[in-house]
Design a protein around this motif. Structure first.
Motif, PDB file in Angstrom:
ATOM      1  N   GLY A  58     -44.935  21.449   3.004  1.00 44.55           N
ATOM      2  CA  GLY A  58     -44.073  20.353   3.528  1.00 44.55           C
ATOM      3  C   GLY A  58     -45.126  19.081   3.931  1.00 44.55           C
ATOM      4  O   GLY A  58     -46.338  19.323   3.535  1.00 44.55           O
ATOM      5  N   PRO A  59     -44.566  18.103   4.501  1.00 47.93           N
ATOM      6  CA  PRO A  59     -43.393  18.185   5.160  1.00 47.93           C
ATOM      7  C   PRO A  59     -42.257  17.849   3.834  1.00 47.93           C
ATOM      8  O   PRO A  59     -42.443  17.766   2.816  1.00 47.93           O
ATOM      9  N   HIS A  60     -41.184  18.706   4.423  1.00 51.55           N
ATOM     10  CA  HIS A  60     -40.196  18.536   3.446  1.00 51.55           C
ATOM     11  C   HIS A  60     -39.094  17.622   3.693  1.00 51.55           C
ATOM     12  O   HIS A  60     -38.623  17.188   4.694  1.00 51.55           O
ATOM     13  N   PRO A  61     -38.209  17.199   2.601  1.00 52.50           N
ATOM     14  CA  PRO A  61     -37.018  16.194   2.867  1.00 52.50           C
ATOM     15  C   PRO A  61     -36.012  16.854   3.276  1.00 52.50           C
ATOM     16  O   PRO A  61     -35.903  18.050   3.494  1.00 52.50           O
ATOM     17  N   ARG A  62     -35.130  16.010   3.855  1.00 50.18           N
ATOM     18  CA  ARG A  62     -34.053  16.804   4.594  1.00 50.18           C
ATOM     19  C   ARG A  62     -33.185  17.895   3.786  1.00 50.18           C
ATOM     20  O   ARG A  62     -32.668  18.802   4.353  1.00 50.18           O
ATOM     21  N   PRO A  63     -32.784  17.501   2.590  1.00 49.34           N
ATOM     22  CA  PRO A  63     -32.119  18.290   1.868  1.00 49.34           C
ATOM     23  C   PRO A  63     -32.850  19.496   1.582  1.00 49.34           C
ATOM     24  O   PRO A  63     -31.873  20.840   1.607  1.00 49.34           O
ATOM     25  N   VAL A  64     -34.001  19.749   1.494  1.00 50.23           N
ATOM     26  CA  VAL A  64     -34.714  20.999   1.451  1.00 50.23           C
ATOM     27  C   VAL A  64     -34.803  21.756   2.797  1.00 50.23           C
ATOM     28  O   VAL A  64     -34.536  23.014   2.930  1.00 50.23           O
ATOM     29  N   VAL A  65     -34.983  20.997   3.786  1.00 45.97           N
ATOM     30  CA  VAL A  65     -34.834  21.580   5.194  1.00 45.97           C
ATOM     31  C   VAL A  65     -33.460  22.318   5.465  1.00 45.97           C
ATOM     32  O   VAL A  65     -33.454  23.288   5.940  1.00 45.97           O
ATOM     33  N   ALA A  74     -25.654  16.871   7.246  1.00 43.46           N
ATOM     34  CA  ALA A  74     -24.957  16.478   8.507  1.00 43.46           C
ATOM     35  C   ALA A  74     -25.370  17.333   9.685  1.00 43.46           C
ATOM     36  O   ALA A  74     -25.162  17.004  10.788  1.00 43.46           O
ATOM     37  N   GLY A  75     -25.059  18.563   9.139  1.00 43.77           N
ATOM     38  CA  GLY A  75     -25.632  19.606  10.348  1.00 43.77           C
ATOM     39  C   GLY A  75     -26.914  19.468  11.003  1.00 43.77           C
ATOM     40  O   GLY A  75     -27.067  19.801  12.249  1.00 43.77           O
ATOM     41  N   LEU A  76     -27.870  19.180  10.278  1.00 47.80           N
ATOM     42  CA  LEU A  76     -29.107  18.784  10.659  1.00 47.80           C
ATOM     43  C   LEU A  76     -29.110  17.682  11.725  1.00 47.80           C
ATOM     44  O   LEU A  76     -29.690  17.679  12.708  1.00 47.80           O
ATOM     45  N   ALA A  77     -28.449  16.435  11.422  1.00 47.68           N
ATOM     46  CA  ALA A  77     -28.307  15.486  12.062  1.00 47.68           C
ATOM     47  C   ALA A  77     -27.588  15.738  13.393  1.00 47.68           C
ATOM     48  O   ALA A  77     -28.048  15.390  14.435  1.00 47.68           O
TER      49      ALA A  77
END
Length: 130
Positions: A58-65, A74-77
């Motif tokens: 990483g760092p990994h983009p949000r879809p990968v995370v 949305a759950g990450l947010a």
């Protein structure tokens, strides 16, 4: 008459998305130039060291995370994760298993279950109509 074919190119952000990497972590020359379809295919087939490292550490983009944590973007947010995370940070989150992560994983499991139920229902209906 010979047709003239132009090379398809894409912005670095699009190429990074297709490669599954965080644009800001890519080399400057990748961020500044355009990427042709042939170059993208070459990067996917024979990833250079920087690309292999980004995919691994990483760092990994949000879809990968989100995918690695088993939650939606949305759950990450909702959990307060708005930035790219490294593999180490993702693993630490999995280990700590905060309440928001457990809740979002349960929500995601329900969403998948419901999608499967609808898919099966549609399949059964189309089989009945045959």
């Amino acid at each position: 008459m010979k047709s003239h074919q132009t090379t398809q190119t894409m912005k670095p952000a699009t190429a990074a998305k297709k490669l599954g990497v965080y644009l800001e972590a890519t080399p400057a020359e990748f961020q500044k130039g355009e990427v042709s379809r042939a170059e993208l295919n070459e990067l996917q087939a024979n990833p250079p060291e920087w690309l292999r490292e980004l995919r691994t550490d990483g760092p990994h983009p949000r879809p990968v995370v989100a995918a690695r944590l088993g939650v939606s973007i949305a759950g990450l947010a909702r959990g307060g994760v708005t930035e790219a995370l490294t593999t180490e940070q993702i693993e630490a989150l999995k280990k700590d298993s905060p309440e928001w992560l457990e809740k979002e994983r349960a929500t995601q499991a329900e969403v998948r279950k419901e999608a499967e139920r609808i898919k099966n229902k549609k399949s059964a209906e189309s089989a009945d109509n045959d």
